[in-house]
Design an enzyme around this catalytic site. Structure first.
Site, PDB file in Angstrom:
ATOM      1  N   HIS A 211     -34.105  -1.687 -34.510  1.00 54.40           N
ATOM      2  CA  HIS A 211     -34.520  -3.181 -35.243  1.00 54.40           C
ATOM      3  C   HIS A 211     -33.027  -4.206 -35.162  1.00 54.40           C
ATOM      4  CE1 HIS A 211     -32.231  -1.357 -38.668  1.00 54.40           C
ATOM      5  NE2 HIS A 211     -32.443  -2.384 -39.111  1.00 54.40           N
TER       6      HIS A 211
HETATM    7  C1  UD1 Z   1     -32.908  -6.821 -42.264  1.00 58.67           C
HETATM    8  C2  UD1 Z   1     -31.295  -6.737 -42.563  1.00 58.67           C
HETATM    9  C3  UD1 Z   1     -30.852  -5.429 -41.940  1.00 58.67           C
HETATM   10  C4  UD1 Z   1     -31.672  -4.173 -42.658  1.00 58.67           C
HETATM   11  C5  UD1 Z   1     -33.080  -4.278 -42.264  1.00 58.67           C
HETATM   12  C6  UD1 Z   1     -33.867  -3.143 -42.710  1.00 58.67           C
HETATM   13  C7  UD1 Z   1     -30.267  -8.756 -42.484  1.00 58.67           C
HETATM   14  C8  UD1 Z   1     -29.744  -9.762 -41.745  1.00 58.67           C
HETATM   15  N1  UD1 Z   1     -30.784  -7.900 -41.816  1.00 58.67           N
HETATM   16  O1  UD1 Z   1     -33.178  -6.907 -41.027  1.00 58.67           O
HETATM   17  O2  UD1 Z   1     -29.566  -5.300 -42.088  1.00 58.67           O
HETATM   18  O3  UD1 Z   1     -31.204  -3.116 -41.786  1.00 58.67           O
HETATM   19  O4  UD1 Z   1     -33.469  -5.580 -42.986  1.00 58.67           O
HETATM   20  O5  UD1 Z   1     -35.200  -3.268 -42.322  1.00 58.67           O
HETATM   21  O6  UD1 Z   1     -30.936  -9.198 -43.755  1.00 58.67           O
HETATM   22  N2  UD1 Z   1     -40.980  -8.910 -40.692  1.00 58.67           N
HETATM   23  C9  UD1 Z   1     -42.179  -8.718 -40.786  1.00 58.67           C
HETATM   24  N3  UD1 Z   1     -42.486  -8.162 -42.205  1.00 58.67           N
HETATM   25  C10 UD1 Z   1     -41.680  -8.126 -43.040  1.00 58.67           C
HETATM   26  C11 UD1 Z   1     -40.178  -8.102 -42.914  1.00 58.67           C
HETATM   27  C12 UD1 Z   1     -39.968  -8.855 -41.679  1.00 58.67           C
HETATM   28  O7  UD1 Z   1     -43.025  -9.057 -40.154  1.00 58.67           O
HETATM   29  O8  UD1 Z   1     -42.033  -7.542 -44.269  1.00 58.67           O
HETATM   30  C13 UD1 Z   1     -40.454  -9.355 -39.381  1.00 58.67           C
HETATM   31  C14 UD1 Z   1     -40.344 -11.139 -39.340  1.00 58.67           C
HETATM   32  O9  UD1 Z   1     -40.777 -11.333 -38.209  1.00 58.67           O
HETATM   33  C15 UD1 Z   1     -39.126 -11.298 -39.336  1.00 58.67           C
HETATM   34  C16 UD1 Z   1     -38.588 -10.139 -38.632  1.00 58.67           C
HETATM   35  O10 UD1 Z   1     -39.436  -8.950 -38.934  1.00 58.67           O
HETATM   36  O11 UD1 Z   1     -38.631 -12.494 -38.621  1.00 58.67           O
HETATM   37  C17 UD1 Z   1     -37.103  -9.770 -39.128  1.00 58.67           C
HETATM   38  O12 UD1 Z   1     -37.056  -9.511 -40.436  1.00 58.67           O
HETATM   39  P1  UD1 Z   1     -35.796  -9.965 -41.328  1.00 58.67           P
HETATM   40  O13 UD1 Z   1     -35.854  -9.875 -42.725  1.00 58.67           O
HETATM   41  O14 UD1 Z   1     -35.057 -11.473 -40.842  1.00 58.67           O
HETATM   42  O15 UD1 Z   1     -34.693  -8.949 -40.880  1.00 58.67           O
HETATM   43  P2  UD1 Z   1     -34.581  -7.383 -40.433  1.00 58.67           P
HETATM   44  O16 UD1 Z   1     -34.594  -7.418 -38.860  1.00 58.67           O
HETATM   45  O17 UD1 Z   1     -35.845  -6.440 -41.177  1.00 58.67           O
END
Ligand code: UD1
Length: 382
Positions: A211
């Protein structure tokens, strides 16, 4: 009287907060108050609610509902509601975990408002900043923290090397290790059911997760990593993070061989999958530690090792994102003879964190508030 505001927002932070909440129950008096502020960075059921339910984490007093977005926008959007909540609650200390956007937003707001800030899992570093948002978040949060609470012995030295004075550092050990030990029996009970549900045979599959931005944001690299997993000589099960699901769908990639995507799992199910895995292929800092505690060898496709101490012990191999190296690492099934998890503490990080926070109890005799702390303004290691 003691009031602790705990800021969470992401999957791994819910897991870490459980340990601190449990310890608070054991050590708090009736007048003490610990409450959660959920930024809403993670919001899907399987990214957020499931952990509150299965780990019995107290319902957040506030959910800011921020959701997804570009990193800077997300941090920015969190700051105003965080300021409002912290001003209204006026806690004795604000607690943040790890290295996510929620961590940094919480740290910035607490520091600007002059609330003491404690950082759980402080001092971890990759010493690479390109496409590593977590590294920026870590470095900035540690610089702002009144109290750094490292989870690993190595992190203590790294903080000191950056000029953070030792009176701002208390080694607690790793909250995730506490939870791992606490959950072990339940994981053992769940294990046969998990194997059956996923159609897996113990010791005869690979558990994978991907991820990190450095692996998911470049389609060529993601395609290569997924292709290598798909060609593995054992079945590969990959509970897929929404970011990775979107990226692979966007490039029209689907597994055809050994790889199988499954929806993200809860904590106990994930530990159960880890328990039976022959190998764990992951870019998750949390899962690579959990693999070590499960005595499962980890292969980490990243440009720097998040846990050099586990690599030195032989349980983690960091591999450059290059097909030949990755393929070789996936078929290497040797395990080191020795295993000693000492560097992550003794499984009582929750208690140590709550005890460390006691210095912020009101009224206090020690002034820990920034900017009086030493070590600020010194150059940070790049
Ligand atoms: C974040 C943290 C990472 C951690 C990870 C755990 C940052 C910079 N990174 O990354 O360090 O290891 O969380 O999972 O904060 N999305 C969904 N549903 C959700 C959450 C996210 O669909 O409930 C999708 C969205 O399209 C979003 C993407 O996942 O844009 C990424 O989510 P984001 O919260 O930006 O960061 P993570 O990749 O989860």
């Amino acid at each position: 009287m003691m009031k602790i505001a705990v800021i969470v927002g992401n999957r791994p932070q819910f897991i870490k907060a459980v340990v601190v909440c449990r310890a608070a129950q054991d050590f708090f008096t009736q007048n003490d108050d610990l409450f959660l502020i959920h930024t809403g960075q993670h919001y899907d059921n399987f990214m957020s609610n499931i952990f509150f339910e299965e780990l019995d984490l107290p319902k957040p007093r506030y959910n800011l509902g921020i959701g997804s977005g570009r990193i800077t926008d997300q941090i920015g959007a969190m700051m105003k509601p965080l300021r409002e909540v912290l001003e209204a609650e006026s806690p004795d200390v604000v607690l943040v975990f790890g290295d996510t956007n929620s961590t940094l937003a919480g740290a910035l707001v607490a520091a600007h408002l002059g609330f003491p800030l404690a950082h759980v899992e402080a001092g971890e570093r990759l010493y690479i900043r390109d496409r590593q948002p977590e590294e920026l978040n870590r470095v900035a949060t540690d610089a702002l923290a009144t109290l750094c609470l490292p989870a690993s012995r190595k992190a203590v030295g790294q903080l000191e090397a950056e000029g953070i004075s030792s009176d701002r550092i208390i080694f607690t050990g790793d909250t995730m290790f506490d939870l791992f030990l606490w959950g072990k029996n339940k994981v053992a009970q769940l294990f046969p059911e998990t194997m059956e549900r996923y159609g897996l045979a113990p010791g005869k599959y690979i558990l994978a997760t991907l991820h990190r931005a450095e692996n998911t944001d470049d389609p060529q690299r993601l395609r290569m990593l997924l292709g290598i997993l798909d060609a593995a000589d054992l079945p590969v099960i990959l509970p897929i993070h929404p970011r990775t699901a979107k990226a692979s769908a966007a490039m029209g990639w689907e597994p055809r061989g050994s790889l199988k995507f499954v929806p993200p799992c809860g904590y106990f199910e994930m530990m159960s999958l880890l328990r039976g895995a022959e190998l764990c292929f992951t870019d998750s800092g949390g899962l690579s530690r959990e693999a070590f505690w499960s005595q499962t060898r980890a292969v980490v496709p990243m440009s720097a090792s998040p846990w050099p101490e586990i690599s030195q012990a032989g349980w983690l191999e960091r591999v450059d994102p290059e097909p030949t190296q990755l393929t070789r690492a996936l078929v290497d099934r040797q395990r080191p003879a020795n295993w000693n998890p000492d560097m992550f503490g003794t499984g009582d990080a929750g208690r140590r964190i709550i005890q460390a926070l006691d210095r912020f109890r009101h009224p206090t005799t020690v002034d820990w508030r920034p900017p009086l702390v030493r070590g600020h303004g010194l150059p940070l290691t790049v």
